[in-house]
Design an enzyme around this catalytic site. Sequence first.
Site, PDB file in Angstrom:
ATOM      1  N   CYS A 104       0.828  -1.211   0.000  1.00 17.11           N
ATOM      2  CA  CYS A 104       0.000   0.000   0.000  1.00 17.11           C
ATOM      3  C   CYS A 104       0.863   1.264   0.000  1.00 17.11           C
ATOM      4  CB  CYS A 104      -0.913  -0.041   1.221  1.00 17.11           C
ATOM      5  SG  CYS A 104      -1.752   1.494   1.597  1.00 17.11           S
ATOM      6  N   CYS A 107       0.025   3.851   2.726  1.00 21.57           N
ATOM      7  CA  CYS A 107       0.466   3.321   4.031  1.00 21.57           C
ATOM      8  C   CYS A 107       1.931   3.681   4.272  1.00 21.57           C
ATOM      9  CB  CYS A 107       0.296   1.809   4.093  1.00 21.57           C
ATOM     10  SG  CYS A 107      -1.413   1.259   3.949  1.00 21.57           S
TER      11      CYS A 107
END
Length: 181
Positions: A104, A107
């Site tokens: 991600c 993230c």
Amino acid sequence: MAIENCLQLSTSASVGTVAVKSHVHHLQPSSKVNVPTFRGLKRSFPALSSSVSSSSPRQFRYSSVVCKASEAVKEVQDVNDSSWKEFVLESEVPVMVDFWAPWCGPCKLIAPVIDELAKEYSGKIAVYKLNTDEAPGIATQYNIRSIPTVLFFKNGERKESIIGAVPKSTLTDSIEKYLSP
């Protein structure tokens, strides 16, 4: 935890640990060994007995007390299925959990912010990260549909969720809400 780390001696300050062990054969059984005492960030050495000071004067001259409180939270700890209940639900302090995955991009953007907050609020809140690929059950249980998602818990109860890579100020405002009684 930070207090315990602050009172530890660094390896260069091993007067009370390794250095004393290496010079024990020079001491009489009734001799006392005086080690540095902690007085804030300054070092203080009590008066040395003649047997200790004559056997290793340089050892004491180059040792120093180092506060490791800033290293108490080097990185946010992982939480998983087996540790979730103990670390999150049974915590006596508010908890912030970052739900993330290694693939991600957002993230990865918010990870340094989470690390900074963990250091800034060390001892006041507990900060954990949960890899949703490794613990999908918990992610499903808390309806995590997008990552990164940050959940806040207080007294084992879910209080708030923040979705996306948000500014540090957004997370700080939420943390401050849960620090007050």
